[in-house]
Design a protein around this motif. Structure first.
Motif, short mmCIF file in Angstrom:
data_model
loop_
_atom_site.label_atom_id
_atom_site.label_comp_id
_atom_site.label_asym_id
_atom_site.label_seq_id
_atom_site.Cartn_x
_atom_site.Cartn_y
_atom_site.Cartn_z
N ILE A 29 2.13 -0.19 2.49
CA ILE A 29 1.80 1.17 2.04
C ILE A 29 1.42 1.98 3.27
N ASP B 109 0.70 5.35 3.59
CA ASP B 109 -0.37 6.33 3.41
C ASP B 109 -1.71 5.60 3.41
N LYS C 50 -3.72 5.87 -0.03
CA LYS C 50 -3.18 5.03 -1.11
C LYS C 50 -3.34 3.54 -0.77
N ARG C 51 -3.22 3.21 0.50
CA ARG C 51 -3.37 1.81 0.91
C ARG C 51 -4.79 1.33 0.65
N TYR D 252 -6.94 2.57 -1.45
CA TYR D 252 -7.18 2.58 -2.90
C TYR D 252 -6.59 1.33 -3.56
N THR E 92 -5.17 9.56 -4.16
CA THR E 92 -5.23 8.10 -4.19
C THR E 92 -4.11 7.52 -5.05
N THR E 93 -3.74 8.21 -6.13
CA THR E 93 -2.85 7.61 -7.11
C THR E 93 -2.27 8.69 -8.00
#
Length: 369
Positions: free
Chosen positions: A147, A149, A152-153, A155, A198-199
């Motif tokens: 991942i 980002d 995001k990683r 999270y 985040t998502t």
């Protein structure tokens, strides 16, 4: 307010030992403290968030979300773990904790279970993960190198860490031989926060703070070995309000008759003993935002800007086709249901903080927070 009955207060009268370990977020006034609301033991913090570890702790990855006001506010507020972000034991003993908090909360939970394994106990374990500020151990961060980002990683790594800690606790309950005498409920309080990057909650629209399915359709799992058939999937709408009445019913507690209860005992429904629906309708309200789910239909009302959205979730679970103008008769009927429900409510005890604007390909929507 003190006039409401917490599950811990209810169980205390039946000689249960109760603990809350993790995020409280129900007030820091004396009357609101966990140990004044039926809990025998408390470990955690009062805010919506705190640091998982001091920011410069070796082996901890801390990730900031650029250009996000809430992220900046959370880091500044949680810095030093002061005030309501402090880690407290039994509401007044401040703890200086350097270990990763998700692990610590599991440690505390296991200690509580061990000390009460021969007695009736109730454990409320509200992990703060994966709530911001975004922090995770290097061990888990390294598992998600694919991942790119970093937000995001981090999270994703926080969720994996949480998952492993929940598994560690459940394994411990099994090892003590308590599984057949323990009902376990796992649920989220809201959908993922799309506003901090985040998502998302695909395929559903929206997320935390919205009344779209991405905000209110959340994981809800129960386990009770020997009582609930493994692998059962129950598809009728239920709500977190059902936890109170489910626990009271399976224990055999007679609830006080001086009030109305919004929840039901879910076990007969999940096991197929009761084939009706648990709730003819479910309702949500946050200031000027209102929603109702009745059967396959869902109406979202925004009294701030006059927005009206009507969806058939059986045919359009992703809420892309607003049928409000095609079915005004149904919309009016649902609006009447909302009005009838609201007449049963007390007035709000506090105002909204801010207006949250959610945007997607279909439009811009305002929600109260």
């Amino acid at each position: 307010p003190p006039s409401e009955i917490t599950l811990a207060e209810l169980l205390h009268k039946y000689n249960y030992k109760s603990a809350v370990i993790g995020k409280w977020h129900l007030g820091a006034a004396d009357f609101a403290l966990p140990t004044n609301r039926g809990f025998d033991y408390q470990y955690g913090f009062y805010e919506a968030f705190t640091l998982y570890a001091p920011e410069n702790t070796p082996g901890i990855v801390s990730t900031h979300v650029k250009h996000d006001y809430m992220d900046q506010h959370q880091w500044e507020t949680a810095s030093g773990r002061c005030g309501n972000c402090a880690i407290l034991r039994n509401c007044c003993e401040r703890q200086e904790e350097d270990k990763y908090l998700t692990n610590v909360l599991t440690d505390e939970a296991i200690k509580f279970v061990d000390s009460n394994k021969s007695n009736p106990f109730f454990l409320y374990l509200p992990y703060n993960a994966p709530h911001a500020p975004l922090q995770v151990t290097q061990k888990y961060y390294d598992q998600y190198s694919f991942i790119k980002d970093p937000v995001k990683r981090t999270y994703a790594a926080m969720i994996k860490s949480l998952d492993d800690q929940v598994g560690r606790l459940l394994d411990h309950v099994d090892s003590l031989g308590l599984a057949e005498n323990t009902i376990i409920i796992f649920l989220s309080d809201n959908g993922g926060a799309v506003y901090n990057g985040t998502t998302d909650n695909a395929p559903y629209r929206g997320g935390k703070l919205t009344n779209f399915e991405g905000g209110i359709k959340v994981p809800f799992m129960m386990e009770w070995k020997g009582k609930i058939k493994p692998g059962t999937v129950y598809r009728n709408p239920v709500i977190s309000l059902d936890v109170f009445c489910t626990v009271a019913s399976v224990i055999g507690i007679k609830l006080p008759t001086d009030r109305k209860y919004d929840g039901v005992n879910l076990v007969p429904y999940v096991n197929g003993e009761n084939t009706s629906v648990p709730h003819p309708a479910l309702y949500w309200r946050s200031d000027f935002n209102i929603a109702i789910r009745k059967g396959d239909w869902k109406l979202i009302v925004n009294e701030y800007d006059g927005e009206r959205l009507l969806y058939n979730l059986a045919q359009d679970s992703t809420e892309h086709h607003n049928l409000y103008w095609e079915r005004p008769d149904l919309a009016d009927s649902l609006r009447t249901d909302i009005a009838d429900w609201e007449r049963e409510l007390v007035l709000p005890l506090w105002p909204r903080v801010v207006n949250y604007v959610y945007k997607d390909d279909l439009g811009k929507y305002v929600f109260a927070f």
